[in-house]
Design a protein around this motif. Sequence first.
Motif, PDB file in Angstrom:
ATOM      1  N   GLN A  13      -4.014   5.010  -7.854  1.00 62.96           N
ATOM      2  CA  GLN A  13      -3.351   5.789  -6.819  1.00 62.96           C
ATOM      3  C   GLN A  13      -4.049   7.126  -6.627  1.00 62.96           C
ATOM      4  N   ALA A  14      -3.846   7.689  -5.462  1.00 66.16           N
ATOM      5  CA  ALA A  14      -4.418   8.995  -5.169  1.00 66.16           C
ATOM      6  C   ALA A  14      -4.002  10.003  -6.232  1.00 66.16           C
ATOM      7  N   LYS A  87      -9.199  10.385  -4.109  1.00 66.61           N
ATOM      8  CA  LYS A  87      -8.602  10.358  -2.781  1.00 66.61           C
ATOM      9  C   LYS A  87      -8.856   8.988  -2.155  1.00 66.61           C
ATOM     10  N   PRO A  88      -8.039   8.590  -1.191  1.00 67.34           N
ATOM     11  CA  PRO A  88      -8.280   7.299  -0.526  1.00 67.34           C
ATOM     12  C   PRO A  88      -9.675   7.189   0.065  1.00 67.34           C
ATOM     13  N   GLU A  89     -10.222   8.282   0.536  1.00 68.02           N
ATOM     14  CA  GLU A  89     -11.559   8.253   1.117  1.00 68.02           C
ATOM     15  C   GLU A  89     -12.657   8.075   0.075  1.00 68.02           C
ATOM     16  N   SER A  91     -12.634   5.475  -1.781  1.00 67.64           N
ATOM     17  CA  SER A  91     -12.693   4.020  -1.932  1.00 67.64           C
ATOM     18  C   SER A  91     -14.017   3.463  -1.421  1.00 67.64           C
ATOM     19  N   VAL A 124      -8.677   3.366  -3.908  1.00 73.08           N
ATOM     20  CA  VAL A 124      -7.716   4.442  -4.131  1.00 73.08           C
ATOM     21  C   VAL A 124      -6.643   4.332  -3.061  1.00 73.08           C
ATOM     22  N   SER A 125      -5.428   4.135  -3.488  1.00 70.35           N
ATOM     23  CA  SER A 125      -4.334   3.979  -2.545  1.00 70.35           C
ATOM     24  C   SER A 125      -3.555   5.281  -2.414  1.00 70.35           C
ATOM     25  N   SER A 126      -3.007   5.473  -1.240  1.00 70.59           N
ATOM     26  CA  SER A 126      -2.265   6.724  -0.974  1.00 70.59           C
ATOM     27  C   SER A 126      -0.814   6.585  -1.371  1.00 70.59           C
TER      28      SER A 126
END
Length: 126
Positions: A13-14, A87-89, A91, A124-126
């Motif tokens: 997770q983030a 962060k999700p970005e 990924s 990475v999930s938000s």
Amino acid sequence: QVQLVESGGGSVQAGGSLRLSCSASGYTSPRYCMAWFRQAPGKEREGVAAIHTGGISTRYADSAKGRFTVSRDNAKKTFDLQMDSLKPEDSGVYYCAVEPRLTCGNNWYRDDFQYWGQGTQVTVSS
């Protein structure tokens, strides 16, 4: 023949952390630039961080500064990427790469390295 094998990818997770490791074999030169790249779907591969076997200086992409740490163990022929505050970005598929160079230099982020690993997925999930 140089061979690189990444490990340590996964889902988080983030705000979480992951540690990637790259194990190298088959090279004899004492001077290599060792780098981590990543590629998100639909995007070009980009340099994330780099370190040289002959020194302690490191290189980071702006997006990685303050959150990622690259390290090496020459005796074990491994180099790691500690990723914190993900962060999700962040990924994407992460690749390690090495090439015999006197230094990593200012162009370390260019993906023209000679040897590449197979890649490991980071999500990475938000």
